[in-house]
Design a protein around this motif. Structure first.
Motif, PDB file in Angstrom:
ATOM      1  N   LYS A 322       0.834  -1.201   0.000  1.00 42.01           N
ATOM      2  CA  LYS A 322       0.000   0.000   0.000  1.00 42.01           C
ATOM      3  C   LYS A 322       0.870   1.253   0.000  1.00 42.01           C
ATOM      4  O   LYS A 322       1.887   1.321   0.691  1.00 42.01           O
ATOM      5  N   ASP A 323       0.452   2.244  -0.769  1.00 42.69           N
ATOM      6  CA  ASP A 323       1.162   3.525  -0.820  1.00 42.69           C
ATOM      7  C   ASP A 323       0.662   4.390   0.333  1.00 42.69           C
ATOM      8  O   ASP A 323      -0.188   5.268   0.171  1.00 42.69           O
ATOM      9  N   CYS A 324       1.166   4.104   1.533  1.00 46.07           N
ATOM     10  CA  CYS A 324       0.752   4.852   2.719  1.00 46.07           C
ATOM     11  C   CYS A 324       1.878   4.821   3.739  1.00 46.07           C
ATOM     12  O   CYS A 324       2.886   4.148   3.552  1.00 46.07           O
ATOM     13  N   HIS A 325       1.693   5.575   4.806  1.00 40.99           N
ATOM     14  CA  HIS A 325       2.664   5.607   5.905  1.00 40.99           C
ATOM     15  C   HIS A 325       2.004   4.978   7.123  1.00 40.99           C
ATOM     16  O   HIS A 325       0.928   5.402   7.549  1.00 40.99           O
ATOM     17  N   SER A 326       2.657   3.984   7.693  1.00 40.99           N
ATOM     18  CA  SER A 326       2.105   3.304   8.863  1.00 40.99           C
ATOM     19  C   SER A 326       2.954   3.595  10.089  1.00 40.99           C
ATOM     20  O   SER A 326       4.151   3.890   9.995  1.00 40.99           O
ATOM     21  N   ILE A 327       2.313   3.485  11.244  1.00 40.66           N
ATOM     22  CA  ILE A 327       3.010   3.728  12.500  1.00 40.66           C
ATOM     23  C   ILE A 327       2.432   2.793  13.557  1.00 40.66           C
ATOM     24  O   ILE A 327       1.236   2.481  13.540  1.00 40.66           O
ATOM     25  N   CYS A 328       3.290   2.341  14.444  1.00 40.20           N
ATOM     26  CA  CYS A 328       2.896   1.480  15.552  1.00 40.20           C
ATOM     27  C   CYS A 328       3.517   2.028  16.829  1.00 40.20           C
ATOM     28  O   CYS A 328       4.736   2.223  16.891  1.00 40.20           O
ATOM     29  N   VAL A 329       2.705   2.297  17.832  1.00 32.65           N
ATOM     30  CA  VAL A 329       3.187   2.776  19.137  1.00 32.65           C
ATOM     31  C   VAL A 329       2.874   1.718  20.183  1.00 32.65           C
ATOM     32  O   VAL A 329       1.741   1.244  20.285  1.00 32.65           O
TER      33      VAL A 329
END
Length: 430
Positions: A322-329
């Protein structure tokens, strides 16, 4: 088809979540899992390192495919045992898993095959290690040889800190047998990066790039942990840098394994420092990272189960991202990474918006309530068109979650956001 996911953490919840989206309509089992995984998979009450028990279960239930999350079962030879019984398993065998199971093996392997890494020395005598430390300049990194749940590397800013670290590992034996041998290596500076590939022999497929945050506290302060957050993609891995990583690290490693007669199939994780001299390996892991997996799987667009099966069988696979930015906290318990209490009731999970994904890590179900059961408790994740928006959604969601003693970093993704902002300003001036 029947699929068994082995492991208890956030990585395994993310794997189960993604596999369940497959058009192969898998029936999912989890050994042992957590409160989040049990909502989507049948619980198998076996410890991930119970090799004999897992093999018996897989044979009895006619499991079609096993995906192993953590490193310990791989180092214990779970893949070998499963495949002897004809059960396909995605992960390296015991010999290949030495790349993570022994820092000494990995460092000697890299030195032999020209894989760039920090200069190092190996010691099994604490007094010799201390004498060496007294004669070299700091900072240094002291590493336990064996598995230590991602916490066996101690950054020492002074010689005194290095001596204390040697005592901690070799005399006090806080990680048991893992610290009987240690690696003393030079401290590398630069941007950290996680570069993970799927490997089957001499074939490999890169996964989306990530950056982990190992230190407990904001601004990379505090002790090392198993990981407090991650994001993807990693902007510090440019196209040119990625080509160097492939040629100088991944391909040299695979060629070295081939020369050693070691067949590697599974995930190979290169923890890197992007130095002024180029990429250098901090450590090898032989599985998906945690929390890197959570950020990666949010961007894995194609059918993960089908991709793993096809790649396992030697077929050509085109990974769609996917052309997106992911983040995990990561939300952790009070006292992590040293010690922590269990059984704190978690509130607010049902109030989080649908476009924010929560993966459980150290959780359990007691008397109908979800409670804390480990050091890292929850992973709050999002994937959006830009990292700033993804971060905002995640931290807004975290405000709705509550349990006694919860702690988390507030700066996950900030280095990348500053990089993008600087890049945007530079572009606007051109």
């Amino acid at each position: 088809m029947k699929v068994l996911v082995v492991g208890n953490g956030g990585r395994e919840h993310a794997i189960a979540w993604k596999i369940l989206q497959s058009d192969l309509r898998p029936i999912l089992y989890s050994a042992r899992g957590n409160a989040g995984i049990w909502k989507i998979a049948t619980k198998v009450d076996l410890d991930p390192t119970d090799v004999e028990g897992i093999v018996r279960f897989a044979v009895k239930e006619k499991i079609d495919f096993v995906v192993i999350g953590p490193e310990a079962p791989l180092v214990e030879g779970l893949v070998d045992a499963l495949e002897r019984e004809g059960v396909p398993a995605f992960g390296p065998n015991r010999i290949a898993a030495q790349l993570e199971g022994s820092k000494v093996f990995a460092k000697n392997f890299m030195a032999k095959y020209g894989v760039p890494t920090a200069n190092f020395e190996v010691f099994d005598d604490p007094q010799k290690a201390k004498r060496f430390v007294e004669d070299v300049s700091a900072p240094l990194v002291i590493k336990a040889d064996g598995l230590a749940s991602g916490k066996g590397a101690i950054v020492c800013r002074t010689r005194q800190e290095a001596i204390k670290a040697i005592d901690l590992l070799m005399i006090r034996k806080v990680f048991g047998k893992a610290g009987e041998r240690i690696v003393v290596e030079e401290f590398l500076e630069g941007e950290e990066a996680s570069y993970i590939v799927m490997v089957n022999g001499d074939r490999y497929i890169p996964l989306p790039t990530t950056q982990d945050h190992k230190r407990l506290l904001d601004n990379d302060e505090g002790p090392n942990t198993g990981g407090m957050g991650a994001y993807s993609p990693n902007p510090f891995i440019t196209k040119e840098m990625e080509e160097r990583i492939k040629k100088e690290i991944i391909e040299r490693t695979l060629e070295g394994l081939k020369r050693e007669g070691i067949y590697f199939r599974g995930f190979l994780y290169a923890g890197l420092m992007l130095t002024s001299e180029g990429p250098k390996v901090l450590e090898f892991n032989v599985r998906l990272g945690d929390p890197e997996a959570q950020a990666i799987l949010l961007r894995w667009k194609s059918d993960m189960l089908r991709d793993l099966l096809d790649f396992y069988q030697g077929k050509d696979v085109t990974l769609k991202v996917k052309d997106c930015h992911s983040i995990c906290v990561v939300i952790a318990s009070k006292g992590y990474p040293e010690s922590w209490e269990k059984g704190k009731v978690i509130e607010g999970l049902e109030t989080v918006e649908e476009d924010v994904v929560i993966f459980h890590a150290g959780t359990n179900e007691l008397e109908g309530k979800t409670v804390t059961w480990g050091g890292r408790v929850l992973n709050v994740c999002a994937c959006e068109k830009d990292l700033t928006l993804a971060k905002e959604k995640v931290y807004n969601a975290i405000q709705k979650i509550k349990f006694e003693g919860m702690q988390y970093r507030r700066d996950i993704g900030d280095r990348a956001i500053k990089f993008y902002q600087k890049l945007s300003k530079t572009s606007s001036r051109i």
